[in-house]
Design an enzyme around this catalytic site. Structure first.
Site, PDB file in Angstrom:
ATOM      1  N   THR A   1      -4.056   0.233   6.161  1.00  0.00           N
ATOM      2  CA  THR A   1      -3.722   0.654   4.805  1.00  0.00           C
ATOM      3  C   THR A   1      -3.811   2.173   4.586  1.00  0.00           C
ATOM      4  OG1 THR A   1      -4.160  -1.446   3.775  1.00  0.00           O
ATOM      5  CG2 THR A   1      -4.580   0.484   2.414  1.00  0.00           C
TER       6      THR A   1
ATOM      7  N   ALA B   1     -12.693   0.299  11.171  1.00  0.00           N
ATOM      8  CA  ALA B   1     -13.799  -0.663  11.248  1.00  0.00           C
ATOM      9  C   ALA B   1     -13.258  -2.030  11.644  1.00  0.00           C
ATOM     10  CB  ALA B   1     -14.495  -0.769   9.901  1.00  0.00           C
TER      11      ALA B   1
ATOM     12  N   ALA C   1      14.687  -7.314  -2.079  1.00  0.00           N
ATOM     13  CA  ALA C   1      15.752  -6.309  -2.088  1.00  0.00           C
ATOM     14  C   ALA C   1      16.351  -6.213  -0.695  1.00  0.00           C
ATOM     15  CB  ALA C   1      15.187  -4.966  -2.517  1.00  0.00           C
TER      16      ALA C   1
ATOM     17  N   GLU D   1       9.588  -5.785  -5.258  1.00  0.00           N
ATOM     18  CA  GLU D   1       8.576  -6.536  -4.504  1.00  0.00           C
ATOM     19  C   GLU D   1       8.941  -8.016  -4.556  1.00  0.00           C
ATOM     20  OE1 GLU D   1       5.859  -6.217  -2.413  1.00  0.00           O
ATOM     21  OE2 GLU D   1       5.994  -8.395  -2.508  1.00  0.00           O
TER      22      GLU D   1
ATOM     23  N   GLY E   1      -7.248 -12.084  20.150  1.00  0.00           N
ATOM     24  CA  GLY E   1      -8.427 -11.282  20.490  1.00  0.00           C
ATOM     25  C   GLY E   1      -8.435  -9.963  19.760  1.00  0.00           C
TER      26      GLY E   1
ATOM     27  N   CYS F   1      -6.822  -6.796   3.731  1.00  0.00           N
ATOM     28  CA  CYS F   1      -8.125  -6.112   3.681  1.00  0.00           C
ATOM     29  C   CYS F   1      -9.057  -6.613   2.584  1.00  0.00           C
ATOM     30  CB  CYS F   1      -7.942  -4.613   3.452  1.00  0.00           C
ATOM     31  SG  CYS F   1      -6.392  -3.899   3.988  1.00  0.00           S
TER      32      CYS F   1
ATOM     33  N   GLU G   1     -29.988   7.928  12.185  1.00  0.00           N
ATOM     34  CA  GLU G   1     -30.659   9.119  12.721  1.00  0.00           C
ATOM     35  C   GLU G   1     -30.472   9.210  14.235  1.00  0.00           C
ATOM     36  OE1 GLU G   1     -35.100   9.240  12.550  1.00  0.00           O
ATOM     37  OE2 GLU G   1     -34.903   7.255  11.659  1.00  0.00           O
TER      38      GLU G   1
ATOM     39  N   THR H   1       0.210  -6.638   1.408  1.00  0.00           N
ATOM     40  CA  THR H   1      -0.681  -7.347   2.323  1.00  0.00           C
ATOM     41  C   THR H   1      -2.149  -7.008   2.063  1.00  0.00           C
ATOM     42  OG1 THR H   1       1.055  -7.298   3.987  1.00  0.00           O
ATOM     43  CG2 THR H   1      -1.176  -7.739   4.778  1.00  0.00           C
ATOM     44  N   CYS H   2      -2.445  -5.727   1.953  1.00  0.00           N
ATOM     45  CA  CYS H   2      -3.843  -5.298   1.836  1.00  0.00           C
ATOM     46  C   CYS H   2      -4.542  -5.975   0.659  1.00  0.00           C
ATOM     47  CB  CYS H   2      -3.888  -3.783   1.687  1.00  0.00           C
ATOM     48  SG  CYS H   2      -5.547  -3.165   1.424  1.00  0.00           S
TER      49      CYS H   2
ATOM     50  N   LYS I   1     -10.060 -10.398   2.626  1.00  0.00           N
ATOM     51  CA  LYS I   1     -10.808 -10.549   3.882  1.00  0.00           C
ATOM     52  C   LYS I   1     -12.238 -10.029   3.734  1.00  0.00           C
ATOM     53  CE  LYS I   1     -11.025  -7.356   6.581  1.00  0.00           C
ATOM     54  NZ  LYS I   1     -10.314  -6.583   7.572  1.00  0.00           N
TER      55      LYS I   1
ATOM     56  N   HIS J   1     -34.580  10.049   7.862  1.00  0.00           N
ATOM     57  CA  HIS J   1     -35.583   9.137   8.410  1.00  0.00           C
ATOM     58  C   HIS J   1     -36.248   8.315   7.310  1.00  0.00           C
ATOM     59  CE1 HIS J   1     -38.510   7.701  11.287  1.00  0.00           C
ATOM     60  NE2 HIS J   1     -39.444   7.936  10.385  1.00  0.00           N
TER      61      HIS J   1
ATOM     62  N   TYR K   1      -8.422  -7.587  16.004  1.00  0.00           N
ATOM     63  CA  TYR K   1      -9.459  -7.522  14.983  1.00  0.00           C
ATOM     64  C   TYR K   1      -9.331  -8.621  13.927  1.00  0.00           C
ATOM     65  CZ  TYR K   1      -6.696  -5.201  11.271  1.00  0.00           C
ATOM     66  OH  TYR K   1      -5.790  -4.918  10.293  1.00  0.00           O
TER      67      TYR K   1
ATOM     68  N   SER L   1       0.818  -1.220   0.000  1.00  0.00           N
ATOM     69  CA  SER L   1       0.000   0.000   0.000  1.00  0.00           C
ATOM     70  C   SER L   1       0.852   1.270   0.000  1.00  0.00           C
ATOM     71  CB  SER L   1      -0.885   0.031   1.250  1.00  0.00           C
ATOM     72  OG  SER L   1      -1.633  -1.145   1.362  1.00  0.00           O
ATOM     73  N   GLY L   2       1.793   1.359   0.935  1.00  0.00           N
ATOM     74  CA  GLY L   2       2.590   2.576   1.062  1.00  0.00           C
ATOM     75  C   GLY L   2       3.637   2.701  -0.034  1.00  0.00           C
TER      76      GLY L   2
ATOM     77  N   GLU M   1     -12.423 -11.010  13.186  1.00  0.00           N
ATOM     78  CA  GLU M   1     -13.028 -11.041  11.843  1.00  0.00           C
ATOM     79  C   GLU M   1     -13.054 -12.458  11.276  1.00  0.00           C
ATOM     80  OE1 GLU M   1     -12.041  -6.510  10.291  1.00  0.00           O
ATOM     81  OE2 GLU M   1     -10.609  -8.089   9.832  1.00  0.00           O
TER      82      GLU M   1
END
Ligand code: FAD
Length: 462
Positions: free
Chosen positions: A314, A344, A115, A35, A178, A48, A444, A42-43, A51, A439, A180, A15-16, A184
């Site tokens: 990410t 999240a 690398a 790479e 325990g 992410c 709301e 990973t993402c 998943k 509504h 995330y 990602s970065g 998940e």
């Protein structure tokens, strides 16, 4: 002739790294990106994205059940793990292609190789043994699951990496952790029909989250049928002749599972990277130490994302890459802002959270107000489902600033993205109160909780 082969060499195409490499190349810099596994990191490849696709897959049984309340007869349903894996892999391949196209299209040179640093300006590409030089080096090598090498039988266990490519859906799984990722995956496997057990050394999952999020999610998971074993850890895993895994826990329990997944933290990818040859300092946990502008102790070497062990998400790695480009190539020093990151947990029900938990706020401020609503979401009024939704705002009494917003329920991850903007903008509870409600909606409640549920004054609930 230029003194170096590249203006910027990025180690790690996640990602970065890809964001920094692509945009630096678009600015006309001579960029190389290495790479060792697959572009996207990973993402995209084993985090992410796959998943979330698994989360979607695992949520269908509840949709099928709920449909009957609305008059639908769904009929016989059947799940095919191999179809899910094949379709997921196709999508990941498409995304990987886009990442490569982004680099290539902007003129960055890609190296499909590991690398390693040889010195402050030299990089060895281990696939060919070739060495290249760069004026600046950006290390964005991310992290990997902790293999728990000290655990007897750890070699029989899987991590999240392997969970995305299991040859068959297990009949039962024990997930250790325990955090995330553990939570998940427990929901994913349970949703797909796997007998799922979560084992965690603490007495509540997601220890750093607001207490109501933690306890309500935990209760919902247990009600669904996920077996959560608290205050215990795995002490030994043995493989039986029939391929089943026999697990002994510290508390002395013994049970058999088809798979055991370890989700017990992640380690920065710095082993064998040659950092010591370039003189780059790492922390006791092996993470690269950086200053507020992502610079290491070596002037021309920078690091960002999970390898720095700050906030492992990410959007954070991407934000740090953008700040790096502003600072280094646009003469506009910007330090990454790690405050108020909305996030999240794609559990079922989902968590969306931003800002301070009630406990943090109660420690930081002399008086806070807590606004809380718990209700059955409208979509479940015609179904048998008893899931409750919770929305909660934590407010500083002194200046009415909303310090934290926490949601448990459908689409909480989507809602908290928008709430993140309001907290970042410094909105007060009065701003929420004078906002018209949408509504009928679940959200709301966020603008109609006019009186505090309770206050906490000097640490005491009043
Ligand atoms: P990475 O994306 O990990 O990229 C690093 C890359 O460097 C990898 O591709 C690696 O192969 C490569 N590499 C390593 N060493 C070398 C070397 N020496 N030479 C060449 N290449 C090398 N974040 C979210 O925001 N939302 C989520 O829902 C979410 N879910 C996740 C679920 C799981 C199961 C996992 C594991 C992570 C999840 N994350 C999520 C975290 C997110 O994936 C990471 O924070 C993010 O990918 C970090 O980006 P990065 O660029 O620092 O590293």
């Amino acid at each position: 002739m230029a003194a170096y082969d590249f203006d910027l060499f990025v180690i790690g195409g996640g990602s970065g790294g890809v964001r920094a490499g692509r945009l630096a190349a678009a600015m006309g810099k001579r960029v190389g990106v290495a790479e060792e596994y697959r572009f996207g990191g990973t993402c995209v490849i084993r985090g992410c994205v796959p998943k979330k696709l698994f989360v979607y897959a695992s949520s269908f049984p509840e949709h099928f059940e709920d449909a009957t309340g609305y008059g639908w007869s769904v009929g016989e349903t059947k799940f095919d793990w191999n179809t899910l894996i094949a379709n997921k892999d196709k999508e990941i391949e498409r995304l990987e292609g886009l990442y490569q196209k982004g680099l290539d299209g902007n003129g960055a040179k890609m190296f499909k190789s590991r690398a390693e640093l040889v010195d402050q300006h030299t990089i060895c590409l281990t696939a060919t043994g070739e060495t290249v030089t760069a004026e600046k080096i950006l290390v964005a090598t991310g992290g990997r699951p902790n293999p728990m090498s000290d655990l007897e039988g750890h070699e029989h266990c899987i991590s999240s990496n392997e969970a995305f490519h299991l040859e068959q859906l297990p009949e039962s799984i024990l997930i250790a952790g325990g955090g995330y990722i553990a939570v998940e995956f427990a929901n994913i496997f349970h949703g797909l029909g796997v007998r799922t057990t979560l084992i965690y050394r603490g007495n509540e999952i997601l220890s750093r989250f607001d207490k109501d999020l933690r306890s309500n999610l935990q209760e919902a998971m247990i009600t669904k049928g996920i077996d959560i074993q608290f205050s215990d850890t795995i002490s030994k895993v043995e493989k039986n002749a029939d391929g089943k895994l026999s697990v002994t826990t510290k508390a002395g329990n013994n049970a058999e599972y088809s798979q055991v997944m370890l989700a017990l933290g992640r380690i920065a990818n710095t082993d064998g990277l040659g950092l010591e040859k370039a003189g780059v300092e790492v922390s006791s946990r092996g993470a690269i130490i950086i200053d507020e502008y992502s610079k290491t102790n070596i002037d021309n070497i920078y690091a960002l994302g999970d390898v720095t062990d700050k906030v492992q998400l990410t959007p954070v790695a991407i934000h740090e890459a953008m700040c790096f480009l502003e600072t280094v190539y646009k003469d506009n020093p910007i330090s990454p802002d790690h405050e108020l990151i909305p996030t999240a947990v794609f559990s079922q029900p989902e968590i969306g959270t931003v800002g301070m938990s009630e406990e943090e706020a109660a420690k930081a401020f002399s008086e806070i107000e807590v606004y809380k609503a718990q209700f059955r979401p409208m979509r479940h009024t015609l179904t048998e489902r008893q899931d409750k939704m919770m929305v909660k705002l934590v407010v500083n009494s002194a200046d009415r600033k909303v310090l934290g917003a926490h949601i448990l329920g459908p689409d909480a991850g989507e809602l908290v993205q928008v709430l993140g903007i309001t907290l970042k903008a410094g909105c007060t509870k009065d701003d929420f109160d004078r906002t018209m409600a949408v509504h009928p909606s679940a959200s709301e409640e966020l603008v109609t909780m006019y009186s505090p549920s309770y206050r906490i004054k000097n640490g005491e609930r009043v």
